[in-house]
Design a protein around this motif. Structure first.
Motif, PDB file in Angstrom:
ATOM      1  N   VAL A  73      -0.687  17.472  -3.785  1.00 49.13           N
ATOM      2  CA  VAL A  73      -0.755  16.476  -2.720  1.00 49.13           C
ATOM      3  C   VAL A  73      -2.214  16.152  -2.435  1.00 49.13           C
ATOM      4  CG1 VAL A  73      -0.165  15.974  -0.317  1.00 49.13           C
ATOM      5  CG2 VAL A  73       1.382  17.372  -1.723  1.00 49.13           C
ATOM      6  N   VAL A 124      -3.466  13.600   5.329  1.00 49.42           N
ATOM      7  CA  VAL A 124      -2.567  13.771   4.186  1.00 49.42           C
ATOM      8  C   VAL A 124      -2.289  12.425   3.523  1.00 49.42           C
ATOM      9  CG1 VAL A 124      -0.350  14.677   3.412  1.00 49.42           C
ATOM     10  CG2 VAL A 124      -1.518  15.738   5.375  1.00 49.42           C
ATOM     11  N   TYR A 126       0.065  11.302   1.477  1.00 49.84           N
ATOM     12  CA  TYR A 126       1.392  11.488   0.880  1.00 49.84           C
ATOM     13  C   TYR A 126       1.786  10.279   0.029  1.00 49.84           C
ATOM     14  CZ  TYR A 126       2.630   8.805   5.129  1.00 49.84           C
ATOM     15  OH  TYR A 126       2.702   7.865   6.130  1.00 49.84           O
ATOM     16  N   ILE A 137       8.469  12.577   0.086  1.00 54.10           N
ATOM     17  CA  ILE A 137       7.365  12.310   1.009  1.00 54.10           C
ATOM     18  C   ILE A 137       7.276  13.436   2.038  1.00 54.10           C
ATOM     19  CG2 ILE A 137       6.556  10.752   2.825  1.00 54.10           C
ATOM     20  CD1 ILE A 137       7.861   8.452   1.241  1.00 54.10           C
ATOM     21  N   ASP A 140       5.720  16.441   0.476  1.00 53.02           N
ATOM     22  CA  ASP A 140       4.259  16.331   0.395  1.00 53.02           C
ATOM     23  C   ASP A 140       3.611  16.815   1.685  1.00 53.02           C
ATOM     24  OD1 ASP A 140       4.527  15.236  -2.110  1.00 53.02           O
ATOM     25  OD2 ASP A 140       3.837  13.224  -1.558  1.00 53.02           O
ATOM     26  N   CYS A 141       4.162  16.367   2.809  1.00 49.95           N
ATOM     27  CA  CYS A 141       3.585  16.714   4.114  1.00 49.95           C
ATOM     28  C   CYS A 141       3.724  18.207   4.388  1.00 49.95           C
ATOM     29  CB  CYS A 141       4.258  15.893   5.210  1.00 49.95           C
ATOM     30  SG  CYS A 141       3.966  14.115   5.041  1.00 49.95           S
TER      31      CYS A 141
END
Length: 325
Positions: A73, A124, A126, A137, A140-141
């Protein structure tokens, strides 16, 4: 605490709203428009790193992961260019309807946080919904949050962490906090959450469902259908499962929270309902502000009310970092 805005600030906001009323409303009905807007955004960010350096902020971009099977990421790390010990860390989730935006679009807001709060900001980057499912998504966070909270920045390990999210980023921030309950040691390091006009019910609150063409910035009539594009193949009951819709999650154990919404925003009720649920379930203080005459996205507008809200956020984050330390 209640934020009080003077008549001049309110009139300035009304005047700005009259300008907004002439502008096209943001809507997502296919993949073409988000790709076009994203391209224009990236063009506007030429030399973004140089602008930060001139403002006394250094920037580093990295790809991070926790486990080998994680998709790496991208994160954008901002800190004061003049070395000084930070008092805390902010992990930031940008907005953009999950389909546009990037970490650099928050450079100005995050540079303010660096200067005002003596924090390091990890924003971030993402993946976006034009080509990535919402579940990925959200992953990713979560990966970025776990990386940071597990000591991803060794010089900041042990410092209080605050989570900040705006609009779609508010949704991702809240969903990430809920998922962090699976790692209670990491969640305990989160000192607070700041959520600006987030989306917490992906099936749409009553206000979202009733939104008409008179809404500002957002295209009211297509808001619910846009959220359905984001979650294809799901029923509304499935969309209302947490953490997909954080409003329906178990909020017990979450940190203190500061929430904002504008009373001209069709997403206003998302924030009001989320604040109510947070107060009832979490054993932590919750502060919620309804900003008069404010439309979606108001935190970025060149108006006094937005500056007052940002200053309040700076003071709140500074206080949370001091208390946690």
């Amino acid at each position: 605490m209640t934020l009080v805005f003077d008549p001049q600030a309110l009139e300035q906001a009304c005047a700005f709203n009259r300008k907004l009323a002439w502008l096209p409303r943001f809507k997502i009905t296919n993949r073409v428009m988000p790709v076009l807007v994203q391209s224009l955004l990236q063009l506007s960010q030429v030399n973004a790193d140089g602008k930060l350096r001139r403002a006394g902020v250094s920037v580093v971009q990295r790809r991070v992961q926790v486990d080998e099977q994680d998709v790496p990421v991208k994160v954008r790390i901002l800190r004061a260019a003049q070395p000084r010990p930070p008092r805390g860390v902010v992990i930031d989730f940008h907005g953009g309807g999950w389909a546009i935006g990037n970490a650099a679009m928050n450079d100005q807001l995050n540079a303010e946080l660096v200067a005002a709060c003596d924090v390091v900001v990890v924003s971030v980057d993402y993946r976006l919904a034009t080509f990535t499912p919402l579940a990925s998504i959200m992953d990713d966070c979560l990966v970025a949050a776990r990386w940071l909270l597990a000591g991803g920045l060794p010089d900041c390990d042990g410092l209080p962490v605050c989570v900040v999210g705006e609009s779609a980023g508010g949704h991702l921030a809240a969903a990430t906090l809920l998922r962090l309950k699976a790692w209670p040691v990491l969640l305990a390091k989160v000192a607070g959450a700041v959520l600006y006009y987030g989306v917490y019910d992906l099936a749409g609150t009553a206000r979202v469902r009733a939104a008409g063409p008179e809404t500002l910035l957002l295209h009211g009539p297509t808001m619910q259908s846009s959220m359905r594009l984001l979650t294809p193949g799901l029923s509304d009951a499935e969309r209302r499962q947490a953490p997909l819709s954080p409003l329906y999650g178990d909020l017990s154990g979450l940190p203190p929270a500061l929430l904002f919404a504008g009373d001209r925003d069709p997403l206003r009720d998302d924030t009001m309902l989320m604040a109510q649920a947070w107060r009832q379930q979490a054993s932590a203080p919750v502060e919620c502000h309804m900003v008069p005459e404010a439309a979606h996205g108001f935190i970025r507008f060149p108006i006094a009310m937005a500056a007052m809200v940002r200053q309040h956020v700076h003071a709140w984050i500074s206080q949370r970092c001091a208390s946690a330390a």
